[in-house]
Design a protein around this motif. Sequence first.
Motif, mmCIF file in Angstrom:
data_model
loop_
_atom_site.group_PDB
_atom_site.id
_atom_site.type_symbol
_atom_site.label_atom_id
_atom_site.label_comp_id
_atom_site.label_asym_id
_atom_site.label_seq_id
_atom_site.Cartn_x
_atom_site.Cartn_y
_atom_site.Cartn_z
ATOM 1 N N HIS A 59 -2.152 -5.730 -7.255
ATOM 2 C CA HIS A 59 -2.268 -5.385 -5.838
ATOM 3 C C HIS A 59 -3.661 -5.711 -5.305
ATOM 4 O O HIS A 59 -3.813 -6.205 -4.179
ATOM 5 C CB HIS A 59 -1.956 -3.899 -5.652
ATOM 6 C CG HIS A 59 -1.864 -3.476 -4.222
ATOM 7 N ND1 HIS A 59 -1.264 -4.244 -3.250
ATOM 8 C CD2 HIS A 59 -2.307 -2.347 -3.584
ATOM 9 C CE1 HIS A 59 -1.326 -3.622 -2.085
ATOM 10 N NE2 HIS A 59 -1.962 -2.475 -2.263
ATOM 11 N N ASN A 82 -0.028 -3.076 -12.104
ATOM 12 C CA ASN A 82 0.328 -3.118 -10.684
ATOM 13 C C ASN A 82 -0.916 -2.961 -9.813
ATOM 14 O O ASN A 82 -1.068 -3.633 -8.789
ATOM 15 C CB ASN A 82 1.330 -2.011 -10.352
ATOM 16 C CG ASN A 82 2.711 -2.294 -10.916
ATOM 17 O OD1 ASN A 82 3.025 -3.429 -11.262
ATOM 18 N ND2 ASN A 82 3.532 -1.266 -11.015
ATOM 19 N N GLU A 83 -1.811 -2.058 -10.217
ATOM 20 C CA GLU A 83 -3.053 -1.849 -9.465
ATOM 21 C C GLU A 83 -3.881 -3.133 -9.438
ATOM 22 O O GLU A 83 -4.416 -3.520 -8.388
ATOM 23 C CB GLU A 83 -3.864 -0.715 -10.104
ATOM 24 C CG GLU A 83 -3.283 0.677 -9.899
ATOM 25 C CD GLU A 83 -3.527 1.224 -8.499
ATOM 26 O OE1 GLU A 83 -4.227 0.558 -7.704
ATOM 27 O OE2 GLU A 83 -3.014 2.315 -8.200
ATOM 28 N N LYS A 84 -3.986 -3.785 -10.575
ATOM 29 C CA LYS A 84 -4.768 -5.019 -10.650
ATOM 30 C C LYS A 84 -4.124 -6.115 -9.804
ATOM 31 O O LYS A 84 -4.802 -6.815 -9.044
ATOM 32 C CB LYS A 84 -4.884 -5.473 -12.103
ATOM 33 C CG LYS A 84 -5.747 -6.713 -12.303
ATOM 34 C CD LYS A 84 -5.944 -7.003 -13.773
ATOM 35 C CE LYS A 84 -6.768 -8.266 -13.986
ATOM 36 N NZ LYS A 84 -8.099 -8.179 -13.385
ATOM 37 N N MET A 121 2.702 1.621 -3.377
ATOM 38 C CA MET A 121 1.789 2.096 -4.418
ATOM 39 C C MET A 121 1.465 3.575 -4.227
ATOM 40 O O MET A 121 1.428 4.342 -5.193
ATOM 41 C CB MET A 121 0.508 1.263 -4.398
ATOM 42 C CG MET A 121 0.695 -0.189 -4.813
ATOM 43 S SD MET A 121 1.104 -0.383 -6.564
ATOM 44 C CE MET A 121 -0.484 -0.015 -7.300
ATOM 45 N N GLU A 159 4.185 5.603 -5.441
ATOM 46 C CA GLU A 159 4.541 5.276 -6.825
ATOM 47 C C GLU A 159 5.951 4.693 -6.909
ATOM 48 O O GLU A 159 6.714 4.971 -7.832
ATOM 49 C CB GLU A 159 4.416 6.510 -7.724
ATOM 50 C CG GLU A 159 2.993 7.065 -7.783
ATOM 51 C CD GLU A 159 2.863 8.255 -8.713
ATOM 52 O OE1 GLU A 159 3.903 8.749 -9.200
ATOM 53 O OE2 GLU A 159 1.724 8.688 -8.963
ATOM 54 N N ASP A 180 0.838 -1.203 0.000
ATOM 55 C CA ASP A 180 0.000 0.000 0.000
ATOM 56 C C ASP A 180 0.875 1.256 0.000
ATOM 57 O O ASP A 180 0.616 2.210 -0.742
ATOM 58 C CB ASP A 180 -0.904 0.026 1.237
ATOM 59 C CG ASP A 180 -2.052 -0.964 1.154
ATOM 60 O OD1 ASP A 180 -2.417 -1.363 0.033
ATOM 61 O OD2 ASP A 180 -2.584 -1.337 2.219
#
Length: 245
Positions: free
Chosen positions: A187, A183-185, A130, A133, A127
């Motif tokens: 995570h 990366n979002e997916k 991310m 960044e 978290d």
Amino acid sequence: MSTTGDVFVTLTLARGPSLTEQAAAHIRGRIVHGTLQCGEPLSELALAQELGVSKTPVREALLELKRQGLVEIHPQRGTFVFEMSSAQVVQLAEMRSILELAALRLAMDRNGQALSLRWAELVAAMDVAMANENTEDYRVLDGVFHQVMFDLAENQFLSETFTVIAFRIQALRNRLSLDPALNEKSHGEHKRLVALAAGGEAEKVAELLAWHIEWTRSSYIDLLGLPAGDSRSTRGGERRLKAGK
């Protein structure tokens, strides 16, 4: 071993990493982190000069990296960073799925609470990465997230088998993480795995992990520009990735 009268004293000599081990770690790091591209030629002389050593430890290091699947040595042609066709990516994902699902089931059976807690800690760190960044930290944590299953499975031979493909998986993972949307997916799926593990839902965790591995397989092939069944290497696709195309 030395003796004083009837007293035996065992001396343990500490040994630091050899030049070969240091060279292997340096080159492996550059390959895994993407500094060296797939298919890029490797010069023993250039690497030796870069590291300030003779060519002998570099040559031995490259042989070790060949055993780890990170370099290819072709007689009369030279040494190159590994390349993979889409068929090989599929095979790698198949082996990864077999090993990770086995590790997951053993870890949940033997150390389920520890797995849940460790995963939660890693997702919390993800978290932060991310939010900042920080792609480099995120991809390292991603690798650790999957490695934890093997650590807690408590099966030496399963862990040793995974080591055979682990560096190639991390090398591909690092290239995949160049895309923030992916990366979002990724995570989000890690968070779902944590929630399911906390609830002790072993079968649902296994189903999601299998889907996660399948999704990353497809993503590798898409990002590397290789349609399924294509025998071309990863090199052209990686160049497109680095160019932002």
